[in-house]
Design an enzyme around this catalytic site. Structure first.
Site, mmCIF file in Angstrom:
data_model
loop_
_atom_site.group_PDB
_atom_site.id
_atom_site.type_symbol
_atom_site.label_atom_id
_atom_site.label_comp_id
_atom_site.label_asym_id
_atom_site.label_seq_id
_atom_site.Cartn_x
_atom_site.Cartn_y
_atom_site.Cartn_z
ATOM 1 N N MET A 111 -12.182 4.762 -0.077
ATOM 2 C CA MET A 111 -12.760 5.038 1.229
ATOM 3 C C MET A 111 -13.392 6.432 1.133
ATOM 4 O O MET A 111 -12.885 7.425 1.678
ATOM 5 C CB MET A 111 -11.686 4.985 2.325
ATOM 6 N N HIS A 151 -1.452 -1.274 -3.966
ATOM 7 C CA HIS A 151 -2.701 -0.890 -3.288
ATOM 8 C C HIS A 151 -2.728 0.615 -3.105
ATOM 9 O O HIS A 151 -1.736 1.208 -2.661
ATOM 10 C CB HIS A 151 -2.796 -1.612 -1.934
ATOM 11 N N ASP A 190 -6.461 -6.137 4.760
ATOM 12 C CA ASP A 190 -5.858 -4.801 4.692
ATOM 13 C C ASP A 190 -5.843 -4.169 6.083
ATOM 14 O O ASP A 190 -6.882 -3.858 6.638
ATOM 15 C CB ASP A 190 -6.705 -3.946 3.733
ATOM 16 N N MET A 236 -8.789 8.330 0.340
ATOM 17 C CA MET A 236 -9.573 8.745 1.511
ATOM 18 C C MET A 236 -10.078 10.168 1.291
ATOM 19 O O MET A 236 -9.331 11.038 0.849
ATOM 20 C CB MET A 236 -8.693 8.706 2.759
ATOM 21 N N SER A 269 0.855 -1.197 0.000
ATOM 22 C CA SER A 269 0.000 0.000 0.000
ATOM 23 C C SER A 269 0.883 1.235 0.000
ATOM 24 O O SER A 269 1.676 1.435 0.942
ATOM 25 C CB SER A 269 -0.876 0.020 1.259
ATOM 26 N N ASP A 321 -4.807 3.663 -1.529
ATOM 27 C CA ASP A 321 -5.845 3.996 -0.527
ATOM 28 C C ASP A 321 -6.360 5.414 -0.692
ATOM 29 O O ASP A 321 -5.705 6.376 -0.308
ATOM 30 C CB ASP A 321 -5.245 3.839 0.875
ATOM 31 N N MET A 364 -11.390 -5.612 5.819
ATOM 32 C CA MET A 364 -10.597 -4.633 6.567
ATOM 33 C C MET A 364 -10.254 -5.215 7.934
ATOM 34 O O MET A 364 -11.153 -5.661 8.666
ATOM 35 C CB MET A 364 -11.362 -3.331 6.732
ATOM 36 N N HIS A 376 -8.573 1.242 -3.562
ATOM 37 C CA HIS A 376 -9.491 1.066 -2.416
ATOM 38 C C HIS A 376 -10.135 2.419 -2.137
ATOM 39 O O HIS A 376 -9.477 3.330 -1.642
ATOM 40 C CB HIS A 376 -8.648 0.574 -1.224
HETATM 41 C C1 DX5 Z 1 -6.511 1.860 6.112
HETATM 42 C C2 DX5 Z 1 -5.547 1.558 4.998
HETATM 43 C C3 DX5 Z 1 -4.376 0.778 5.601
HETATM 44 C C4 DX5 Z 1 -3.255 0.523 4.655
HETATM 45 C C5 DX5 Z 1 -2.354 -0.565 5.187
HETATM 46 O O1 DX5 Z 1 -7.510 2.682 5.656
HETATM 47 O O2 DX5 Z 1 -6.220 0.800 3.998
HETATM 48 O O3 DX5 Z 1 -4.900 -0.429 6.088
HETATM 49 O O4 DX5 Z 1 -3.751 0.136 3.440
HETATM 50 O O5 DX5 Z 1 -1.759 -0.074 6.321
HETATM 51 P P1 DX5 Z 1 -0.730 -0.908 7.214
HETATM 52 O O6 DX5 Z 1 -0.236 -2.097 6.400
HETATM 53 O O7 DX5 Z 1 0.378 0.062 7.524
HETATM 54 O O8 DX5 Z 1 -1.515 -1.335 8.417
HETATM 55 ZN ZN ZN Z 2 -6.652 -0.123 1.762
#
Ligand code: DX5
Ligand code: ZN
Length: 217
Positions: A68, A33, A175, A37, A8, A35, A137, A66
């Site tokens: 969010m 990956h 994740d 947000m 990620s 993310d 998650m 992903h």
């Molecule tokens: C949360 C993110 C995290 C990220 C991974 O919203 O989706 O979970 O991808 O983070 P680590 O591997 O650092 O927990």
């Molecule tokens: Zn993610």
């Protein structure tokens, strides 16, 4: 079972993104990956389409996006144009998940659904025939480097069991908080795609990828 590592970039060094992506790609990762947000669905704001557009075409890693964000279907076309190949949407964020997942597929992306730790596994059961991946998650979405939430292991098992019962070819991705210990917990529970941010980018990325691929063997 085909085990896949999905670094990620949330935890990557954004001043050195090109070389960090190349490092994890050359070391055997298969997905990147991404993310996204929006500060509404989750408290943080991360990055979006301009960054994805920069990456598109400069890596052979599958771009595993992903979302969010609230009302994600507002952006399906834009993420497709920006290079998203797998598009993961939160069951909690959609008014009509079936319609949205069909739209993602019509646009030529791989539909994937995800659920937060407090959302029951059964919430995604109605959509298993419409997706190629379920992202479980294992932390509350919104930040990297959080600890794995143990109660999520039973959800991984329940979702893998339902997929197997129906004879579906659907990946289970995890994740959040995935590290040397929890990667084995999640694998034994039925996960086969592993998102890892801080466990890879807060260390030597190439060495970390190789270490986790060895653990998955
Ligand atoms: C949360 C993110 C995290 C990220 C991974 O919203 O989706 O979970 O991808 O983070 P680590 O591997 O650092 O927990
Ligand atoms: Zn993610």
């Amino acid at each position: 079972m085909n085990y896949i590592l999905a670094p990620s970039i949330l935890s990557a060094d954004f001043l050195d993104l090109r070389s960090q992506i190349k490092e994890v790609e050359d070391s055997g990762a298969k997905y990147l990956h991404f993310d996204v947000m929006d500060g509404l669905f989750v408290p943080n704001i991360s990055f979006g389409i301009p960054v994805l557009e920069c990456i598109k075409g400069h890596t052979d890693l599958t771009l595993d996006v992903h979302l969010m964000i609230v009302d994600p279907n507002r952006y399906f076309e834009k993420f497709k144009e920006a290079g998203a190949q797998i598009l993961t949407v939160h069951v909690e964020a959609m008014k009509d998940p079936a319609a949205d997942l069909k739209k993602i597929k019509e646009l030529g992306m791989i539909p994937s659904i995800t659920l937060s730790p407090d959302t029951p596994a059964e919430s995604v059961f109605p959509y298993l025939e419409l997706v190629k991946q379920v992202l479980v998650m294992t932390v509350n979405p919104g930040a990297g480097a959080q600890p794995y939430i143990d109660k999520c292991t039973d959800k991984i098992k329940a979702i893998r069991a339902e997929i197997s019962k129906r004879g579906l070819d659907v990946d289970v991705e995890v994740d959040g908080g995935i590290n040397e210990k929890t990667i084995l917990t999640a694998k034994e529970a039925g996960a086969n795609v592993f998102v890892m941010g801080s466990s890879i980018f807060n260390h030597e990325p190439a060495e970390s990828v190789k270490k986790y691929l060895d653990i998955l063997k």
